[in-house]
Design a protein around this motif. Sequence first.
Motif: not given
Length: 457
Positions: A117, A127, A129-130
């Motif tokens: 992440n 960072k 989420k995807s």
Amino acid sequence: MYDIIIIGAGTAGISAYKEAIKKTQNILIINDGPWDTTCARVGCMPSKILISTANCMYEIRHADNLGLDVKSEIDTSRVMQHVQTLRDRFTRATLKDVESWPSQHKISGKAEFIDSNTIQVNNQTFKAKSFILAVGTTPAIDAEQKQILGDKLITSDQIFELEQLPKSVAVIGSGVIALELAQALTRLNVNTTVFARSRKIGSLTSPVLQKLAQEELSKELKLKFEILPEHYSVKGDLVHLTYTEENVQKMLQVNYVLAATGRRTLLNTLSLERISAEFKDLKKLPINPHTKQLADYPIFIVGDAHTNTPIQHEAAHEGKFAVQNCLKFPQIKPIKMLTSLGILFSTPQMATIGQSYKHLQDKNTEFVIGYVSYEKQGRAIVAAKNKGAAEVYVDTISHKLLGAELFCAEAEHLAHLLAWMISEERTIHEILDKPFYHPTLEEGLRTALKHARRQLI
């Protein structure tokens, strides 16, 4: 934490950004190097400019085939100026688009994963989420050759920066890039020799068309099949290389060696092994071919970062649809696959559409081959381009068109028609009900299709 971080701003990455910005402002795109895409800067566009100029020169020299007597001269410094002027026009268009993006959405720098992440760029961590990995490729170079040859070893990344074309070049490789550049250089008075590891040129898998292509292109190009240089040295402004042909050792002197043996992924720059130790071997990455997902992580690898077919329209398509999977993770869907379409801009052109001959053979598919020679095709004769042939592959049970391979004039246009027919899952009978105007090169496709249909009755 960002919704999506995109790493790489080539065709796939830019496509992903344009799609993502429609759905969220919480995105970041990171790029290490130029922001103007491989295609525009050192790939599709500058190569086609060079090829167009070279082909024009070739047709002038062979104008007697059309009852004309035309004279012309080549100034290769003007040629390269033309290539660079148009190339810069295309790159400016891409950069203008990128420069319009909000500054908080983009960072220049080298990205490395800390964990699944987290990435690090310029000593900062981010960072998401995807992730969408669209890092692309770089030309494959032999490190030992580079050490010996220095700036005398060039790739497609450097050739378009030359102020003028050299007098001589040795091309290593016989794939798409090698063949396109070798023929263009030859037509622009560069003494060009091609060294091929195997007895195969271009992208054709049909034994009949491959043999025909070898014979036809050997009339124009110096093709050394199954021969590679064994020793290199630089003396003054020349590269001296030795090779063995028919058990005789020979030497060749050239101004440059052009390495065109393929491209390698830049995934190795991302430290993927920090996510999982199994990702250390890039050749064994567990990437789902249908979703482009890396293992079960919210990480999607698109474009030519992980493919054997670095094709611009496929990269753009994958980048766009990967965004949907990122935002809906873990509910992801397969990316709709486009009908396979590959074109090599040699003369005659080569094209592979849908399922290739080799693919059908490997699958043990029952199919018939429809064949047409373009040597006696009416419109091809009129245009003095009556060389090559074409094959179409038709399923013996469903009678649907499965694929085709072409080695003929204007294959780039014929290939699109065939790709659309295949994507619509048309049968050979439905296709032959369509109009074929006379006299056109498309009539040759009708001849091949009729040849296939006769084998089904």
